[in-house]
Design a protein around this motif. Structure first.
Motif, short mmCIF file in Angstrom:
data_model
loop_
_atom_site.label_atom_id
_atom_site.label_comp_id
_atom_site.label_asym_id
_atom_site.label_seq_id
_atom_site.Cartn_x
_atom_site.Cartn_y
_atom_site.Cartn_z
N ALA A 97 0.80 -1.23 0.00
CA ALA A 97 0.00 0.00 0.00
C ALA A 97 0.83 1.27 0.00
N GLY A 98 2.12 1.17 0.19
CA GLY A 98 2.93 2.39 0.24
C GLY A 98 2.95 2.99 1.63
N THR A 99 3.32 4.26 1.68
CA THR A 99 3.50 4.90 2.98
C THR A 99 2.17 5.20 3.66
N PRO A 100 2.11 5.03 4.98
CA PRO A 100 0.88 5.39 5.69
C PRO A 100 0.77 6.88 5.95
N TYR A 101 1.84 7.61 5.64
CA TYR A 101 1.80 9.04 5.89
C TYR A 101 0.90 9.72 4.89
N ARG A 102 0.15 10.71 5.38
CA ARG A 102 -0.80 11.42 4.54
C ARG A 102 -0.09 12.09 3.37
N ARG A 103 1.09 12.59 3.64
CA ARG A 103 1.88 13.23 2.60
C ARG A 103 3.21 12.51 2.52
#
Lengths: 207, 190
Positions: free
Chosen positions: A24-30
């Motif tokens: 899913a990639g990074t959990p960070y919003r940005r």
């Protein structure tokens, strides 16, 4: 006691959520913007020649009035970062600013299309933070030239002499309008004493 | 709108939030039967792995929740504080904590649960915890060097290993599920 079937369903759900997380990639919003080939850790790379050019051309900072203009105009993707301590931030901060201390800056996610403006009490920590974020690959990053002091002086309590030239007064009228939109109190020195009133200021110490 | 919706820099605010989450945590521990020292020490004798399963389940739920809420844009993980790491003192502290937990059969959280449910051993452990805190405070000077040793800042496993967050999430899920399976097999064999 939970049934075996239910436990298996829950284990399957956890395995599915975990498996998808890996894709899913990074959990960070940005996502953190990084220069091509830059390391993944907070350790960064500095292009000294490029940074020297930017500093020489004075493209590394903004004035308080410029920042006020950006905020007033609702500049998209603008993030203003207050680097001071939590009590100082709680006492006063530029409207819309986020509180991120210098030691946590490298662990904060910024997107490449965001414009980041950094400030502290004076200009020093803002400038240092600017170097950090440039090293991490951010390009649209600036610091407030003289920190919060400049904001308080130029935006929150701008002044002009009563006998100033007409051209200066015209410019001051625009700044006054901008100032009032942030709750500031423009003052005409030597003019009507009714408009000369104290402005609530944050404590001034350190950087 | 993005979480966290409540941010506080005041001690009173932090204590209020800690009080609410602490009560919820205690209620969950009590529901899981972890107010009993016999149940807790069962994991050290490999007879009852309830503590392992409950705690690891909590870790999985929190980890998957934080990851996916962040990924879906509901939670801004950049605004969630990560406590600082001091490697050696925390390893030493963990060893002391583990030894105390094995001897007492309770940890600080479950001792409160035990005391709240009327168990005398829970009260004794709470008294021991406070005695340890006071003793450490009084004898802090010689511990100062250890206390300040090996600071690593707000270190996370992905940053430490240099791997993506999602890979770490998958790894922890795999370890947990394998651990649950092994624990149940051991319990079933007894």
């Amino acid at each position: 006691m939970m049934s075996r079937t239910r436990r298996r369903w829950l284990a399957g759900a956890a395995a599915l959520a975990g498996g998808l997380a890996a894709l899913a990639g990074t959990p960070y919003r940005r996502a953190v913007a990084r220069a091509p080939g830059a390391p993944r850790s907070p350790a960064g790379v500095i292009d000294i020649t490029e940074l020297a050019r930017i500093v020489t051309d004075q493209e590394d900072h903004v004035s308080a009035i410029e920042l006020a203009d950006w905020l007033h105009a609702g500049r998209p993707r603008l993030r203003v970062i207050d680097l001071r301590t939590a009590p100082e931030f709680a006492a006063y901060h530029i409207p819309g600013a986020e509180h991120i201390t210098l030691d946590r800056l490298a662990f904060t996610a910024f997107a490449a299309d965001e414009t980041v403006v950094l400030y502290s009490e004076l200009g020093v920590h803002g400038a240092q933070a600017w170097v950090f974020l440039r090293a991490l690959g951010l390009h649209r990053v600036f610091f407030l030239r003289n920190g919060l002091h400049e904001w308080l002086d130029d935006v929150m309590s701008p002044t002009i002499a009563a006998d100033a030239p007409a051209e200066a007064k015209a410019g001051f009228a625009r700044i006054s309008e901008l100032s009032r939109s942030f709750g500031g109190l423009p003052r005409v020195l030597g003019g009507d004493p009714a408009v000369v009133a104290p402005v609530p200021l944050a404590r001034r110490r350190g950087c | 709108m993005t979480a966290p919706w409540i941010e506080t820099d005041t001690t009173a605010g932090a204590l209020a939030i800690a009080g609410v989450t602490g009560i919820a945590f205690g209620a969950a521990l009590e529901r899981a039967g972890l107010g009993s020292a016999r149940k807790l020490v069962g994991q050290f004798y490999a007879t009852d792995f309830t503590v392992f399963k409950v705690m690891f389940t909590a870790i999985l739920v929190a980890m998957l929740g934080a990851f996916w809420l962040g990924r879906l844009g509901v939670l801004d993980l950049a605004r969630v504080a990560v406590p600082d790491t001091w490697l050696v003192p925390q390893l030493v502290g963990g060893a002391v904590f583990g030894a105390g937990m094995a001897m007492a059969g309770l940890c600080p959280g479950t001792s409160c649960v035990a005391a709240a449910s009327g168990r005398g051993d829970g009260l004794a452990v709470i008294a021991g915890v406070f005695a340890g805190v006071v003793a450490t405070g009084l004898g802090f000077a010689p511990l100062r060097t250890l206390y300040d040793a090996t600071p690593r800042g707000p270190l996370t496993v992905p940053a430490w290993l240099g791997v993506p967050y999602g890979a770490v999430v998958l790894g922890v899920v795999a370890i947990a599920l394998i651990g649950f399976r092994v624990a149940e097999r051991i319990e079933g064999a007894r």
